[in-house]
Design an enzyme around this catalytic site. Structure first.
Site, PDB file in Angstrom:
ATOM      1  N   GLU A 279      -1.221  -6.510  -0.716  1.00 34.90           N
ATOM      2  CA  GLU A 279      -1.823  -6.019  -1.960  1.00 34.90           C
ATOM      3  C   GLU A 279      -1.188  -6.664  -3.191  1.00 34.90           C
ATOM      4  O   GLU A 279      -0.890  -5.990  -4.189  1.00 34.90           O
ATOM      5  CB  GLU A 279      -1.727  -4.493  -2.032  1.00 34.90           C
ATOM      6  CG  GLU A 279      -2.494  -3.796  -0.920  1.00 34.90           C
ATOM      7  CD  GLU A 279      -2.433  -2.282  -0.999  1.00 34.90           C
ATOM      8  OE1 GLU A 279      -1.780  -1.743  -1.919  1.00 34.90           O
ATOM      9  OE2 GLU A 279      -3.026  -1.624  -0.137  1.00 34.90           O
TER      10      GLU A 279
ATOM     11  N   GLU B  54      -4.412  -2.473   6.956  1.00 38.57           N
ATOM     12  CA  GLU B  54      -3.837  -1.178   6.575  1.00 38.57           C
ATOM     13  C   GLU B  54      -4.983  -0.184   6.524  1.00 38.57           C
ATOM     14  O   GLU B  54      -5.965  -0.395   5.810  1.00 38.57           O
ATOM     15  CB  GLU B  54      -3.140  -1.281   5.223  1.00 38.57           C
ATOM     16  CG  GLU B  54      -2.295  -0.071   4.866  1.00 38.57           C
ATOM     17  CD  GLU B  54      -1.404  -0.371   3.662  1.00 38.57           C
ATOM     18  OE1 GLU B  54      -0.784  -1.460   3.634  1.00 38.57           O
ATOM     19  OE2 GLU B  54      -1.346   0.459   2.740  1.00 38.57           O
TER      20      GLU B  54
END
Length: 811
Positions: A427, A503
C-alpha cells in the site's frame, strides 16, 4: 568474568566440536543494557556496571507500562480512506518503544581467522562498535545485516568489546515495531578462503518425478587466483548421499563457483510433505580444507499460469494464507523459535498453508520453521518507499538503502523452498505517483537479478491508480489489498490474467464478545470498545471472510488469499484508533493476542482443513436477562448441513447454499430463542445421514480454575515454552464465559513464568507480572523451561474459587 567466559564456551560449543574451519557463536547472555543516550558508551573503558543485565533477543519496550501518551500520532491514514487528520491513540501499542538504548558485551574471536558479526535484526538505526571503533551502520530495524570486524578484533585472543547503539524515533511506525536487539547476534569465524554470509544460491532447473536437476552457485572469498577444489554432497531428507560432485577451478572475476547435480526420484517439497535436502560443500586450496558450508534446500516447482492460477509441483492450488506482523503478543518482538512454532501449529490445524511477512523482513527462525512445517511464504520488505506514511518512516532511507536492504533479504532467503514469491511493498503511496512505475520496476528488477526463479508481487490498494498508470500491469503477480468488487475488472484489464488477494478480509472481532441484534456493519463502534464475534463486522475498506472464500472457489484466475491477520498484534486497534484509549492492540486476528482462537478460526478451518472434521457453535449460552428473546446461533462446520436443538426442541435443519456468501459457508439460525440449558447441533453428510454432534451448555457459578496445555514436556534449553490455557469453570467444568476476575500465578521448579495475555484489546495489565484479569473466562500464561531436567509446577489462584494446578516435565 570467568563464569561469563565459561557460559560463552558452552554457547559456542561448535568451536570445539564443529568444523575447525568455520565456527559460529550466539551472543545471548550477559549483555549490559541501558535505555538512554549515553556519551562514550562505545569506548572499551566505559563503566557499565550499573546498567541492567539482559539476555538477547531482548525487547526493551514490552515491559511497559502502557500509556496513552506513548507515541501519540495526529495523522490522516489515507490507506484507510480517511479524509481528515485525527489523534491516533494506541497506534503503536501504547508501549515505550521510542528512544535510544545501548547494549554492551564482550566476545573472543579465534586467532588468525576472518571474523564477522551477523545481526538477524536490530530495532533500529543500529550503530555497531568493536573495541571503540564503529564497524557498521544499518538503519532498517527489520533486516538482517553483517559487519566484517577482522581488522578490529584483537589478534592475540583477548576479549573484544562490542557496543550497539539503537534509536527508535517517534512516529516511525504504524504498529508496534519492538525495540532493541530483538533478534539474535552471531559471531562467525572462518579461514581467509571461505564462503561469505549467505554465499550460496541453489536452483532446481528441472523438477520431475524421475529426477531433478540441482544447480549450486557458491561465492568464495579470499582465494585470489589460486585454484580451488569444491567437493559437494547432496544429502536426502533421510541424511543419505544421493549425489556428489568434485570440481576444480579458479574464481573468475568474482563469479560464483558453479556445480550441477542430478537427484533421482526426488522427494518434492510441499506444505503436505515438506522434504528438505542439504548441500554440504567442502572448499580445498592446495590440498588444505579451508571451509565447510551447508545449504539447506527443497526440490519443488512453481508455475503461475494465466487464466488458470498457481501450480505447485504440477498441482493446481490456492493460497490459504494469512498475514502476520512480527510481534509475539505478550513476548513482544523478541524472537523465540518455540513461540513461532506454537503459532504455526495453530495455523496448520486451521488449514493455513501460507504466510505473508507483513510488512517487513522476517526473523530467520520463522523462515526455517516454514521450510520444516510446510508453509509457503510471501516475504515482504517495506511498508513505504520514497513517499512517507509515517513522519520518521523508511522513506528517509529509501534512496540510499533500498537496494542494500533488498539484496540482504533476497540472498538470505532465496534458498528456502517455502519462499514462493517476493513482495516489494505494501500500500505504498508511490503507487499513485508519476514515478511509481519507475520505482516499482527498480525494486522488481533487483528481485529478478538476485533470484530469477520467483515472481514478484506488491500489495496494491489504490486500484484505479494502478490500473490506469501501468503500475499493476508491470508487476509479475498483481496483488490487491481488499477491493473485492474490483477483482473482475482488474482481471479483465491486466495482461497477467491473474489476481492475488495479497491482503484480505480485515474482519474485526473480540473473542467471546457477541453483540445483539446481529447485523452486518462496517467500523461499528460500541461503548465497551469491543467488536462482535458473530464475524459480520469489518472496517470500511474491507469485508467479511465469506467474500474472499467465495472468490477463491469461483474463479481459477484468483490465486487465493492472505487474510489480515492470522494473529492479533500490538498496535493498530481498528476501528478504535481515533482517541479511543485504552485500545492498544488489533482485532483483525483470527487468533487473539493470547493465542486463543476466535470463532472465526473455525469458519476458515471448516473450508481450509479438508482432512479434519469441524463443528463449532457460537455464541456461548449464558444470556441472563434475555430469556424468551432471539439470540442467533451460528455453526461453522465442514459438513453441508446441520440441525439445531435447544433443550431438545428442534429449530430446524439448515443447509449451505449460495444465495449469499454467508449462506455458502455458515449455517445460521437467526431466530433461535434463548432459554438456559443445552444447545445441541447434529451435523449431516451429503447423503443426509447424521455423522457428528456437538453440545454447549449454560454455565453455573464459577467454581475452580482449569489449567491445560498441549505440551507434554519441555526441552531443558532455557528457551522452550509451554502455552498454558487458563479457564474459569463451573463445578461441571463448563467455561464461565463472562467472568473477568483477577488471577495470580506461581511457577516453581525447573522453569519460570515468562508472560501472560488475555486477548482483551482494552486491558492494560502488564504481560510480565504474575497476575492478570481473565477475559471472558480465559487467558494464557506462558512458562519457559530452565536448563536442568526436572519438573515445573504451575499454580493459579483467585479468591472465592478453587485453585488450578499443572505439572510439566523438563527433559
Amino acid at each position: 568474568m570467568r563464569l561469563k567466559w565459561m557460559a560463552m564456551i558452552l554457547a559456542c560449543a561448535n568451536w570445539i566440536f564443529g568444523y575447525a574451519q568455520r565456527t559460529e557463536c550466539l551472543l545471548e547472555e550477559h549483555w549490559k543494557f541501558i535505555k538512554e543516550d549515553v556519551v562514550g558508551a562505545q569506548l572499551v573503558t566505559y563503566d557499565d556496571t550499573k546498567w541492567e543485565t539482559v539476555s538477547v533477543p531482548h525487547d526493551w519496550a514490552i515491559y511497559g507500562p502502557f500509556d496513552r501518551n506513548n507515541d501519540l500520532q495526529n495523522v490522516t491514514v489515507v490507506q484507510n480512506l480517511e479524509k481528515k487528520t485525527s489523534l491516533k491513540t494506541g497506534r503503536t501499542g501504547g508501549l515505550p518503544y521510542v528512544g535510544t538504548g545501548w547494549y554492551r558485551t564482550t566476545f573472543k574471536a579465534p586467532q588468525g581467522k576472518h571474523t564477522t558479526l551477523v545481526f538477524d535484526g536490530a530495532m533500529s538505526e543500529a550503530r555497531v562498535y568493536v573495541n571503540g571503533k564503529e564497524v557498521c551502520f544499518w538503519p532498517y530495524g527489520y533486516n538482517s545485516f553483517y559487519c566484517d570486524v577482522t581488522d578490529v578484533v584483537h589478534a592475540d585472543g583477548k576479549e573484544n568489546m562490542l557496543a550497539v547503539r539503537l534509536e527508535n524515533k517517534p512516529q516511525s511506525s504504524r504498529w508496534y515495531p519492538g525495540a532493541g536487539l530483538y533478534r539474535n547476534v552471531h559471531v562467525l569465524s572462518t579461514e581467509k578462503i571461505h564462503v561469505p554470509v549467505w554465499g550460496t544460491q541453489i536452483t532446481t532447473p528441472h523438477v520431475g518425478k524421475d529426477f531433478a536437476s540441482v544447480c549450486l552457485r557458491t561465492q568464495i572469498e579470499g582465494a585470489g587466483t589460486k585454484e580451488l577444489t569444491v567437493v559437494t554432497d547432496i544429502l536426502s531428507p533421510e541424511g543419505k548421499v544421493v549425489a556428489s560432485k568434485e570440481n576444480k577451478g579458479h574464481i573468475n572475476h568474482g563469479q560464483p563457483f558453479t556445480q550441477n547435480f542430478l537427484v533421482a526420484n526426488p522427494s518434492l517439497w510441499s506444505p503436505e510433505s515438506p522434504a528438505l535436502y542439504q548441500a554440504v560443500s567442502k572448499i580445498y586450496c592446495e590440498g588444505k580444507l579451508t571451509d565447510t558450508y551447508t545449504t539447506r534446500f527443497g526440490i519443488r516447482s512453481i508455475e503461475f499460469v494465466a487464466d488458470k492460477g498457481f501450480y505447485l509441483n504440477g498441482q493446481h492450488r490456492k493460497f490459504q494464507g494469512v498475514c502476520n506482523h512480527h510481534d509475539l503478543g505478550p513476548l513482544g518482538a523478541a524472537v523465540n523459535k518455540s513461540a513461532l512454532r506454537h503459532q504455526l501449529s495453530l495455523l496448520k490445524d486451521m488449514g493455513c498453508d501460507a504466510i505473508r511477512t507483513a510488512h517487513n523482513m522476517p526473523a530467520p527462525e520463522l523462515v526455517e520453521l516454514c521450510d520444516e512445517m510446510g508453509f509457503m511464504m510471501m516475504i515482504e520488505p517495506f511498508d513505504e518507499w520514497d513517499i512517507a506514511k509515517c513522519k520518521n518512516g523508511y522513506h528517509r532511507y529509501f534512496q540510499e538503502w533500498a537496494e542494500k536492504d533488498m539484496v540482504n533479504m533476497l540472498r538470505h532467503y532465496r534458498n528456502h523452498p517455502s519462499v514462493i514469491m517476493w513482495s516489494i511493498g505494501n500500500e505504498v503511496p508511490t503507487q499513485c505517483s508519476p514515478e511509481g512505475y519507475r520505482v516499482a520496476k527498480f525494486l522488481q528488477d533487483i528481485c529478478h537479478r538476485e533470484d530469477p526463479t520467483r515472481p514478484v508481487t506488491c500489495g496494491m490498494d489504490q486500484v484505479s491508480c494502478v490500473l490506469d498508470n501501468g503500475f499493476a500491469a508491470m508487476i509479475d503477480i498483481p496483488g490487491l489489498n481488499y477491493r473485492t468488487s474490483r477483482y473482475e475488472e482488474a482481471y479483465q484489464r491486466l495482461p497477467q490474467n491473474l489476481i492475488l488477494g495479497s491482503e484480505t478480509s480485515s474482519t474485526v472481532s473480540s473473542r467471546g464478545v457477541y453483540k445483539l441484534p446481529v447485523q452486518k456493519g462496517f467500523s461499528v463502534l460500541y461503548d465497551d470498545h469491543q467488536c462482535s464475534s458473530y464475524d459480520l463486522e469489518a472496517c470500511v475498506w474491507s469485508n467479511i471472510p465469506d467474500i474472499d472464500l467465495a472468490l477463491a472457489e469461483d474463479h481459477d484466475w484468483t490465486l487465493g488469499q492472505f487474510v489480515w491477520t492470522g494473529f492479533d498484534y500490538l498496535g493498530e486497534p481498528s476501528p478504535y484508533d481515533k482517541d479511543s484509549w485504552p485500545n492498544h492492540s488489533s482485532m483483525f486476528g483470527i487468533i487473539d493476542l493470547a493465542s486463543i482462537p476466535k470463532d472465526r478460526y473455525y469458519l476458515y478451518r471448516s473450508v481450509w482443513n479438508k482432512k479434519a472434521e469441524t463443528l463449532h457453535i457460537l455464541p456461548h449460552w449464558n444470556w441472563e436477562g434475555h430469556e424468551g428473546t432471539e439470540v442467533p446461533v451460528f455453526v461453522y462446520t465442514s459438513y453441508p448441513s446441520a440441525e439445531l436443538f435447544i433443550n431438545g426442541k428442534s429449530f430446524g435443519k439448515q443447509t449451505k447454499h449460495g444465495e449469499t456468501p454467508e449462506n455458502r459457508f455458515r449455517l445460521m439460525w437467526p431466530h433461535a430463542i434463548y432459554e438456559p440449558g443445552e444447545v445441541k447441533v447434529v451435523a449431516y453428510n451429503q447423503a443426509g445421514e447424521p455423522v457428528a454432534e456437538k453440545m454447549i451448555h449454560t454455565a453455573g457459578r464459577p467454581h475452580h480454575i482449569e489449567l491445560s496445555t498441549k505440551r507434554e514436556s519441555l526441552v531443558s534449553d532455557g528457551k522452550d515454552l509451554a502455552y498454558v490455557t487458563l479457564k474459569i469453570v463451573d463445578k461441571d467444568g463448563r467455561l464461565c464465559p463472562q467472568d473477568g476476575r483477577l488471577v495470580y500465578f506461581q511457577v516453581d521448579g525447573e522453569g519460570r513464568f515468562r508472560a501472560a495475555a488475555n486477548g482483551d484489546p482494552t486491558c492494560l495489565d502488564l504481560f510480565h507480572l504474575p497476575q492478570m484479569h481473565v477475559f471472558n473466562g480465559m487467558l494464557t500464561l506462558i512458562v519457559q523451561s530452565g536448563k536442568k531436567e526436572g519438573y515445573i509446577k504451575v499454580k493459579a489462584t483467585s479468591p472465592g474459587i478453587n485453585a488450578g494446578m499443572l505439572q510439566l516435565k523438563v527433559k
